[in-house]
Scaffold this motif. Structure first.
Motif, PDB file in Angstrom:
ATOM      1  N   GLY A   7       0.805  -1.316   0.042  1.00 20.27           N
ATOM      2  CA  GLY A   7      -0.128  -0.001  -0.090  1.00 20.27           C
ATOM      3  C   GLY A   7       0.995   1.334   0.022  1.00 20.27           C
ATOM      4  N   THR A  18      -3.232   4.147   2.909  1.00 18.23           N
ATOM      5  CA  THR A  18      -3.603   3.098   3.828  1.00 18.23           C
ATOM      6  C   THR A  18      -2.703   1.972   3.444  1.00 18.23           C
ATOM      7  N   SER A  20      -1.340  -1.998   4.154  1.00 22.99           N
ATOM      8  CA  SER A  20      -2.061  -3.216   4.716  1.00 22.99           C
ATOM      9  C   SER A  20      -0.984  -4.043   4.938  1.00 22.99           C
ATOM     10  N   CYS A  21      -1.214  -4.874   5.854  1.00 19.05           N
ATOM     11  CA  CYS A  21      -0.166  -6.204   6.438  1.00 19.05           C
ATOM     12  C   CYS A  21      -1.179  -7.103   6.317  1.00 19.05           C
ATOM     13  N   TRP A  39       3.150  -1.571  13.793  1.00 18.94           N
ATOM     14  CA  TRP A  39       3.745  -0.941  12.485  1.00 18.94           C
ATOM     15  C   TRP A  39       4.794  -0.075  13.113  1.00 18.94           C
ATOM     16  N   ARG A  75      -7.799  -3.964  12.511  1.00 18.35           N
ATOM     17  CA  ARG A  75      -7.728  -5.326  12.158  1.00 18.35           C
ATOM     18  C   ARG A  75      -8.869  -6.008  11.709  1.00 18.35           C
ATOM     19  N   MET A  81      -5.715  -9.742   8.242  1.00 18.79           N
ATOM     20  CA  MET A  81      -5.353  -8.449   7.722  1.00 18.79           C
ATOM     21  C   MET A  81      -5.221  -7.228   8.794  1.00 18.79           C
ATOM     22  N   TYR A  83      -4.389  -2.989   9.147  1.00 19.33           N
ATOM     23  CA  TYR A  83      -4.547  -1.809   8.237  1.00 19.33           C
ATOM     24  C   TYR A  83      -3.890  -0.478   9.144  1.00 19.33           C
ATOM     25  N   GLN A  85      -4.324   3.341   8.416  1.00 15.12           N
ATOM     26  CA  GLN A  85      -4.970   4.585   7.773  1.00 15.12           C
ATOM     27  C   GLN A  85      -4.142   5.659   7.965  1.00 15.12           C
TER      28      GLN A  85
END
Length: 132
Positions: A7, A18, A20-21, A39, A75, A81, A83, A85
């Motif tokens: 992303g 945003t 994503s993981c 993160w 999450r 996933m 996220y 933002q």
């Protein structure tokens, strides 16, 4: 456990992005929702720093001061996933962003945040560049 961050990209100051993981590779009986996710970012010439962390339940979230009010972590365990933002981005947010997990059931969760001591699984980063 494997993690893949995505992303990243080039965005103008004041813009949004945003990240994503995606998590995968869990052993039998092991699930994404057992893991706290963090993160982290590393800018050129600087040490890696913690940006945000979300507990395995999603009930607790943590942010470094410089991103509070601008970044939101969330999450979706059904999709494995997490996220991040990001809004009101500035050039100071330029960095490679990584996601990482603790050790699941045996892990420390976000207790070490913003330090990365409790994180044991790391994904490859995604580059975020904020520039006009």
């Amino acid at each position: 456990v494997q993690l893949q961050a995505s992303g990243g990209g080039l965005v103008q100051p004041g813009g949004s992005l945003t990240l994503s993981c995606a998590g995968s590779g869990f052993a039998s009986g092991d699930t994404f929702d057992l893991y706290a996710i963090g993160w982290f970012r590393q800018a050129p010439g600087k040490e890696r720093e913690g940006v945000s962390c979300i507990s395995h339940s999603g009930m607790s979230t943590y942010y470094t001061n410089s991103v509070k009010g601008r970044f939101t972590i969330s999450r979706d365990d059904a999709k494995n996933m997490v996220y991040l933002q990001m809004s009101s981005l500035s050039p100071q947010d330029t960095a490679v962003y990584f996601c990482a997990t603790d050790d699941g059931v045996l892990g420390r969760g976000c207790s070490q945040f913003p330090e990365d001591d409790g994180m044991v699984h790391w994904g490859k980063g995604t580059q975020v560049t904020v520039s006009s």
